[in-house]
Design a protein around this motif. Structure first.
Motif, PDB file in Angstrom:
ATOM      1  N   SER A 203       0.850  -1.182   0.000  1.00 32.14           N
ATOM      2  CA  SER A 203       0.000   0.000   0.000  1.00 32.14           C
ATOM      3  C   SER A 203       0.889   1.236   0.000  1.00 32.14           C
ATOM      4  CB  SER A 203      -0.919   0.006   1.222  1.00 32.14           C
ATOM      5  OG  SER A 203      -1.721   1.164   1.239  1.00 32.14           O
ATOM      6  N   ALA A 204       0.866   1.990  -1.106  1.00 31.15           N
ATOM      7  CA  ALA A 204       1.716   3.176  -1.243  1.00 31.15           C
ATOM      8  C   ALA A 204       0.952   4.255  -2.002  1.00 31.15           C
ATOM      9  CB  ALA A 204       3.012   2.826  -1.973  1.00 31.15           C
ATOM     10  N   PRO A 205       0.115   5.034  -1.308  1.00 29.84           N
ATOM     11  CA  PRO A 205      -0.665   6.076  -1.983  1.00 29.84           C
ATOM     12  C   PRO A 205       0.226   7.138  -2.613  1.00 29.84           C
ATOM     13  CG  PRO A 205      -1.470   5.677   0.250  1.00 29.84           C
ATOM     14  CD  PRO A 205      -0.174   4.966   0.128  1.00 29.84           C
ATOM     15  N   GLU A 206      -0.159   7.616  -3.783  1.00 32.83           N
ATOM     16  CA  GLU A 206       0.612   8.654  -4.469  1.00 32.83           C
ATOM     17  C   GLU A 206       0.545   9.982  -3.729  1.00 32.83           C
ATOM     18  OE1 GLU A 206      -0.695   8.960  -8.457  1.00 32.83           O
ATOM     19  OE2 GLU A 206      -0.041   6.938  -9.022  1.00 32.83           O
ATOM     20  N   ARG A 207      -0.541  10.212  -2.991  1.00 33.73           N
ATOM     21  CA  ARG A 207      -0.744  11.507  -2.344  1.00 33.73           C
ATOM     22  C   ARG A 207      -0.217  11.554  -0.921  1.00 33.73           C
ATOM     23  NH1 ARG A 207      -6.955  11.176  -3.570  1.00 33.73           N
ATOM     24  NH2 ARG A 207      -6.335   8.997  -3.451  1.00 33.73           N
ATOM     25  N   CYS A 208       0.533  10.560  -0.521  1.00 30.41           N
ATOM     26  CA  CYS A 208       1.008  10.511   0.865  1.00 30.41           C
ATOM     27  C   CYS A 208       2.360   9.811   0.903  1.00 30.41           C
ATOM     28  CB  CYS A 208       0.004   9.772   1.739  1.00 30.41           C
ATOM     29  SG  CYS A 208       0.468   9.715   3.481  1.00 30.41           S
ATOM     30  N   GLY A 209       3.198  10.200   1.859  1.00 25.69           N
ATOM     31  CA  GLY A 209       4.530   9.625   1.931  1.00 25.69           C
ATOM     32  C   GLY A 209       4.598   8.308   2.657  1.00 25.69           C
ATOM     33  N   ASP A 210       3.524   7.933   3.371  1.00 19.70           N
ATOM     34  CA  ASP A 210       3.531   6.660   4.094  1.00 19.70           C
ATOM     35  C   ASP A 210       3.340   5.485   3.128  1.00 19.70           C
ATOM     36  OD1 ASP A 210       3.797   7.773   6.655  1.00 19.70           O
ATOM     37  OD2 ASP A 210       1.663   8.206   6.739  1.00 19.70           O
ATOM     38  N   PHE A 211       3.950   4.354   3.460  1.00 15.01           N
ATOM     39  CA  PHE A 211       3.675   3.129   2.711  1.00 15.01           C
ATOM     40  C   PHE A 211       3.820   1.938   3.638  1.00 15.01           C
ATOM     41  CE2 PHE A 211       8.108   4.279   2.090  1.00 15.01           C
ATOM     42  CZ  PHE A 211       8.811   3.106   2.316  1.00 15.01           C
ATOM     43  N   VAL A 212       3.096   0.862   3.311  1.00 12.93           N
ATOM     44  CA  VAL A 212       3.052  -0.335   4.151  1.00 12.93           C
ATOM     45  C   VAL A 212       3.171  -1.569   3.277  1.00 12.93           C
ATOM     46  CG1 VAL A 212       1.700  -1.674   5.813  1.00 12.93           C
ATOM     47  CG2 VAL A 212       1.539   0.819   5.822  1.00 12.93           C
ATOM     48  N   THR A 213       3.970  -2.530   3.703  1.00 14.95           N
ATOM     49  CA  THR A 213       4.032  -3.850   3.074  1.00 14.95           C
ATOM     50  C   THR A 213       3.749  -4.898   4.140  1.00 14.95           C
ATOM     51  OG1 THR A 213       5.608  -3.232   1.341  1.00 14.95           O
ATOM     52  CG2 THR A 213       5.506  -5.557   1.939  1.00 14.95           C
ATOM     53  N   SER A 214       2.810  -5.769   3.835  1.00  9.85           N
ATOM     54  CA  SER A 214       2.435  -6.830   4.782  1.00  9.85           C
ATOM     55  C   SER A 214       2.453  -8.172   4.073  1.00  9.85           C
ATOM     56  CB  SER A 214       1.039  -6.576   5.372  1.00  9.85           C
ATOM     57  OG  SER A 214       0.992  -5.349   6.067  1.00  9.85           O
ATOM     58  N   TYR A 215       2.751  -9.201   4.844  1.00  9.93           N
ATOM     59  CA  TYR A 215       2.731 -10.571   4.340  1.00  9.93           C
ATOM     60  C   TYR A 215       1.727 -11.365   5.163  1.00  9.93           C
ATOM     61  CZ  TYR A 215       7.069  -9.255   2.011  1.00  9.93           C
ATOM     62  OH  TYR A 215       8.003  -8.624   1.241  1.00  9.93           O
ATOM     63  N   VAL A 216       0.843 -12.092   4.486  1.00  8.78           N
ATOM     64  CA  VAL A 216      -0.191 -12.878   5.150  1.00  8.78           C
ATOM     65  C   VAL A 216       0.063 -14.359   4.906  1.00  8.78           C
ATOM     66  CG1 VAL A 216      -2.651 -13.453   5.174  1.00  8.78           C
ATOM     67  CG2 VAL A 216      -1.920 -11.055   5.093  1.00  8.78           C
ATOM     68  N   SER A 217      -0.015 -15.138   5.960  1.00  9.55           N
ATOM     69  CA  SER A 217       0.164 -16.589   5.863  1.00  9.55           C
ATOM     70  C   SER A 217      -1.153 -17.291   6.132  1.00  9.55           C
ATOM     71  CB  SER A 217       1.214 -17.053   6.881  1.00  9.55           C
ATOM     72  OG  SER A 217       0.718 -16.896   8.207  1.00  9.55           O
ATOM     73  N   TYR A 218      -1.191 -18.560   5.794  1.00 11.31           N
ATOM     74  CA  TYR A 218      -2.342 -19.408   6.109  1.00 11.31           C
ATOM     75  C   TYR A 218      -1.798 -20.763   6.519  1.00 11.31           C
ATOM     76  CZ  TYR A 218      -6.564 -22.250   5.528  1.00 11.31           C
ATOM     77  OH  TYR A 218      -7.613 -23.116   5.730  1.00 11.31           O
ATOM     78  N   THR A 219      -1.973 -21.110   7.781  1.00  8.28           N
ATOM     79  CA  THR A 219      -1.420 -22.355   8.297  1.00  8.28           C
ATOM     80  C   THR A 219      -2.543 -23.269   8.755  1.00  8.28           C
ATOM     81  OG1 THR A 219      -1.149 -21.300  10.470  1.00  8.28           O
ATOM     82  CG2 THR A 219       0.755 -21.302   9.011  1.00  8.28           C
ATOM     83  N   GLY A 220      -2.381 -24.553   8.480  1.00  7.85           N
ATOM     84  CA  GLY A 220      -3.405 -25.531   8.818  1.00  7.85           C
ATOM     85  C   GLY A 220      -3.033 -26.373  10.011  1.00  7.85           C
ATOM     86  N   ALA A 221      -3.696 -27.517  10.132  1.00  7.49           N
ATOM     87  CA  ALA A 221      -3.480 -28.424  11.256  1.00  7.49           C
ATOM     88  C   ALA A 221      -2.403 -29.438  10.886  1.00  7.49           C
ATOM     89  CB  ALA A 221      -4.783 -29.122  11.628  1.00  7.49           C
ATOM     90  N   ASN A 222      -1.126 -28.988  10.911  1.00  7.42           N
ATOM     91  CA  ASN A 222       0.012 -29.863  10.616  1.00  7.42           C
ATOM     92  C   ASN A 222      -0.128 -30.577   9.277  1.00  7.42           C
ATOM     93  OD1 ASN A 222       1.254 -29.260  13.113  1.00  7.42           O
ATOM     94  ND2 ASN A 222      -0.065 -30.757  14.139  1.00  7.42           N
ATOM     95  N   GLY A 223      -0.639 -29.846   8.288  1.00  2.00           N
ATOM     96  CA  GLY A 223      -0.749 -30.408   6.954  1.00  2.00           C
ATOM     97  C   GLY A 223      -1.885 -31.375   6.760  1.00  2.00           C
ATOM     98  N   LYS A 224      -2.796 -31.482   7.698  1.00  2.00           N
ATOM     99  CA  LYS A 224      -3.918 -32.402   7.574  1.00  2.00           C
ATOM    100  C   LYS A 224      -4.966 -31.808   6.648  1.00  2.00           C
ATOM    101  CE  LYS A 224      -7.325 -34.997  10.279  1.00  2.00           C
ATOM    102  NZ  LYS A 224      -7.863 -35.253  11.636  1.00  2.00           N
ATOM    103  N   PRO A 225      -5.334 -32.497   5.557  1.00  5.99           N
ATOM    104  CA  PRO A 225      -6.306 -31.950   4.609  1.00  5.99           C
ATOM    105  C   PRO A 225      -7.711 -31.908   5.187  1.00  5.99           C
ATOM    106  CG  PRO A 225      -5.756 -34.208   4.010  1.00  5.99           C
ATOM    107  CD  PRO A 225      -4.830 -33.816   5.122  1.00  5.99           C
ATOM    108  N   GLY A 226      -8.539 -31.035   4.606  1.00  4.76           N
ATOM    109  CA  GLY A 226      -9.928 -30.954   5.011  1.00  4.76           C
ATOM    110  C   GLY A 226     -10.158 -30.264   6.339  1.00  4.76           C
TER     111      GLY A 226
END
Length: 300
Positions: A203-226
């Motif tokens: 997120s880096a708006p052209e009209r503002c000097g602030d910017f943010v980078t985030s990383y999102v993970s998704y973790t399950g139950a020790n690889g157990k499907p379903g």
């Protein structure tokens, strides 16, 4: 819809978002309280564009009204093609545009046409094995009514209603202290690059000097499907570009070690008018779905 039918429907859209895709939802705030509905800015979709349902489920309606009859209920990740844009409106806490869209049935039947509100749509949809269970999850990103980017991950093999996990991510405001929300771009970081699959939100708006980078993970139950996993903000970094003051960062991953290396560079103006540059290195170690900052080793 059965899990197999849902998987079939979701495979209709495999292409990644275009490189210039941006999702924005912002508003100006002059005084404390709710933003003026007239000040809202948001991503506009165009006729012929393919976008996706970004919420758990939404009703496809016969007309552009929240109380119109329901034609069909659409699930997260469903691809739709924009027919035309309707009027700007306020529905609940959201201000957006109604869109007439067509939905292609997974069995090849004729497209079904109806109306959905713009806050339910997104250009960002990703399909990947995010938790390492051997099954493909579907992730989408929309903007929340609190002006944050909301990442949702659907586990197709889990029966409703508990098959979606979500997490909100901060975005950089379009103005210093005068606005809420801003733009966000999203891409998938593969496991071979980061050690684990991640969604990277910038997120880096052209009209503002602030910017943010985030990383999102998704973790399950020790690889157990379903089994429904959990979406988490794995790492969040903020910076500033307001010359002569600057605060930037560069991120690199060590996939074999599941580590993230962050190099921060801060530039500040001294009293004499000369900039001072300071560089710092931070190491983050992957654990339980997040990159936690590792403590530096004390020197003897």
């Amino acid at each position: 819809m059965t899990p197999s039918a849902l998987l079939l429907a979701l495979t209709l859209a495999q292409s990644p978002p275009p490189p210039d895709a941006v999702l924005e939802y912002s508003a100006s705030v002059v005084e404390e309280g709710a933003p003026d509905p007239a000040s809202f800015e948001f991503t506009a979709f165009t006729a012929g564009q393919t976008v996706y349902l970004g919420v758990d489920e939404a009703n496809l309606r016969a007309s552009a009204a929240a109380d119109a009859s329901v034609v069909r209920t659409l699930m997260l990740g469903t691809p739709v093609k924009v027919v035309k844009a309707g009027e700007r409106a306020k529905v609940g806490e959201y201000v957006n545009t109604w869109y007439q869209v067509s939905v292609v049935d997974a069995k090849g039947a004729a497209p079904v046409t109806g109306w959905v509100f713009g806050n339910t749509l997104t250009p960002f949809r990703f399909e990947a094995d995010l938790d390492g269970d051997g099954e493909m999850e579907v992730a989408t990103v929309v903007m929340s009514n609190e002006f944050k980017a909301r990442v949702r991950v659907l586990e197709p093999g889990v029966k409703p209603p508990r098959r979606v996990s979500s997490v909100d991510v901060a975005v950089a405001s379009t103005a210093y202290g005068e606005g809420r929300g801003g733009p966000v771009t999203v891409k998938l970081v593969p496991a071979k690059q980061a050690g684990v699959p991640l969604l990277q939100l910038d997120s880096a708006p052209e009209r503002c000097g602030d910017f943010v980078t985030s990383y999102v993970s998704y973790t399950g139950a020790n690889g157990k499907p379903g089994v429904l996993g959990k979406a988490k903000v794995a790492l969040e970094l903020g910076g500033l570009m307001d010359p002569p003051n600057e605060s930037t960062f560069e991120v690199s991953f060590r996939p074999a070690e599941k580590r993230a290396l962050v190099v921060r560079t801060n530039v500040e103006e001294e009293e004499e008018g000369k900039p001072q540059k300071v560089t710092e290195r931070e190491v983050y170690q992957w654990k339980d779905g997040v990159f936690a900052q590792a403590k530096p080793v004390a020197k003897p």
